[in-house]
Design a protein around this motif. Structure first.
Motif, mmCIF file in Angstrom:
data_model
loop_
_atom_site.group_PDB
_atom_site.id
_atom_site.type_symbol
_atom_site.label_atom_id
_atom_site.label_comp_id
_atom_site.label_asym_id
_atom_site.label_seq_id
_atom_site.Cartn_x
_atom_site.Cartn_y
_atom_site.Cartn_z
ATOM 1 N N VAL A 18 34.439 21.048 38.715
ATOM 2 C CA VAL A 18 35.799 21.300 38.255
ATOM 3 C C VAL A 18 36.575 22.037 39.345
ATOM 4 O O VAL A 18 35.990 22.718 40.188
ATOM 5 N N HIS A 19 37.870 21.885 39.298
ATOM 6 C CA HIS A 19 38.760 22.559 40.247
ATOM 7 C C HIS A 19 39.495 23.663 39.503
ATOM 8 O O HIS A 19 40.389 23.389 38.694
ATOM 9 N N VAL A 20 39.100 24.902 39.745
ATOM 10 C CA VAL A 20 39.766 26.049 39.139
ATOM 11 C C VAL A 20 40.901 26.483 40.056
ATOM 12 O O VAL A 20 40.706 26.697 41.259
ATOM 13 N N LEU A 21 42.081 26.614 39.482
ATOM 14 C CA LEU A 21 43.286 26.913 40.258
ATOM 15 C C LEU A 21 43.607 28.398 40.163
ATOM 16 O O LEU A 21 44.072 28.877 39.127
ATOM 17 N N TYR A 22 43.334 29.128 41.244
ATOM 18 C CA TYR A 22 43.702 30.542 41.288
ATOM 19 C C TYR A 22 45.162 30.615 41.748
ATOM 20 O O TYR A 22 45.476 30.551 42.925
ATOM 21 N N THR A 23 46.039 30.724 40.765
ATOM 22 C CA THR A 23 47.472 30.644 41.019
ATOM 23 C C THR A 23 48.033 31.985 41.473
ATOM 24 O O THR A 23 47.388 33.029 41.347
ATOM 25 N N ASP A 24 49.263 31.956 41.969
ATOM 26 C CA ASP A 24 49.947 33.209 42.312
ATOM 27 C C ASP A 24 50.052 34.100 41.086
ATOM 28 O O ASP A 24 49.942 35.326 41.180
ATOM 29 N N TYR A 25 50.264 33.477 39.927
ATOM 30 C CA TYR A 25 50.371 34.247 38.688
ATOM 31 C C TYR A 25 49.075 34.988 38.386
ATOM 32 O O TYR A 25 49.074 36.193 38.119
ATOM 33 N N SER A 26 47.948 34.275 38.423
ATOM 34 C CA SER A 26 46.680 34.935 38.097
ATOM 35 C C SER A 26 46.315 35.967 39.146
ATOM 36 O O SER A 26 45.781 37.037 38.822
ATOM 37 N N LYS A 27 46.613 35.682 40.401
ATOM 38 C CA LYS A 27 46.320 36.652 41.458
ATOM 39 C C LYS A 27 47.187 37.893 41.315
ATOM 40 O O LYS A 27 46.743 39.006 41.606
ATOM 41 N N SER A 28 48.420 37.712 40.850
ATOM 42 C CA SER A 28 49.322 38.865 40.696
ATOM 43 C C SER A 28 48.824 39.820 39.619
ATOM 44 O O SER A 28 49.168 41.005 39.619
ATOM 45 N N LYS A 29 48.005 39.294 38.703
ATOM 46 C CA LYS A 29 47.429 40.143 37.663
ATOM 47 C C LYS A 29 46.126 40.801 38.109
ATOM 48 O O LYS A 29 45.507 41.544 37.339
#
Length: 226
Positions: free
Chosen positions: A198-209
């Motif tokens: 699977v491709h898990v997307l570490y987004t800017d949103y999740s990183k900002s948290k």
């Protein structure tokens, strides 16, 4: 005419303070899977309203009980649907891909399997920080030693279960240790399992948290304190 697997599947989405993104996450997922239950785990923001606006059924905990409790509540709700054959645990923050979930459900439908667990380490699409990679590898070693279940990614939140597995798996750990508990339950119940890339997307949103770093710390603490 057989009913399509998408209509025989429930997405179970634990939800805690994700009002910023959950409406779009649910709406996108419903383009494939029409049945979604979000379990609002005592959010202090508008997460429940946003999930409903996206088209999900929302069940609410009056206080924050933890992700494990939210998953169990969601499974119990979805299991009440007599037409449901498959159940997918799916994150509310936009990190999981609906395409991967569908592939995993198809594996259940076509193969002799009870559980399909997503893995970030079967290909190189997911970019994982060095710290998180080390912690996740430690988790894999720990789970193999404690449960005998051979996985490459023991703490991936994207999982597909058939009805037998959804009914059999006991979840009593409410924090990050619930992931370890699910792996142990696969072994204890002798469930037939496989992994899927699977491709898990570490987004800017999740990183900002700060999610990536803190989840690593939580996984470590729960592994040794559970």
């Amino acid at each position: 005419m057989s009913i399509p697997i998408e209509q025989r599947t429930w997405l179970v989405v634990p939800l805690y303070n994700e009002a910023t993104v959950v409406r779009s996450v649910v709406a996108e997922a419903r383009s494939v899977f029409p049945k979604i239950v979000c379990v609002d785990d005592g959010s202090s923001d508008a997460s429940a309203a946003e999930a409903r606006a996206g088209g999900a059924v929302v069940v609410q905990h009056p206080i924050n009980l933890g992700q494990g409790a939210a998953i169990r509540t969601g499974l119990d709700y979805a299991l009440q649907d007599p037409g449901a054959d498959y159940f997918v645990t799916f994150d509310s923050d936009g990190q999981h891909r609906v395409e991967d979930a569908l592939t995993m459900v198809r594996m259940l439908d076509e193969g002799d399997l009870d559980v399909v667990v997503g893995s970030r380490f079967l290909d190189d699409r997911t970019k994982v920080s060095a710290l998180k990679r080390i912690v996740l590898r430690m988790g894999v070693v720990f789970e193999r030693m404690s449960s005998g279940v051979q996985l490459t990614d023991a703490h991936n939140g994207l999982r597909a279960l058939n009805r037998h597995a959804a009914e059999a798996i006991v979840i009593e750990q409410n924090r990050m240790a619930h992931a370890s508990e699910i792996v142990a339950e696969i072994g204890r119940n002798d469930l037939r399992f496989a992994e899927a890339p699977v491709h898990v997307l570490y987004t800017d949103y999740s990183k900002s948290k700060g999610q990536s770093v803190w989840n690593s710390v939580n996984i470590l603490s729960d592994l040794f304190l559970k």
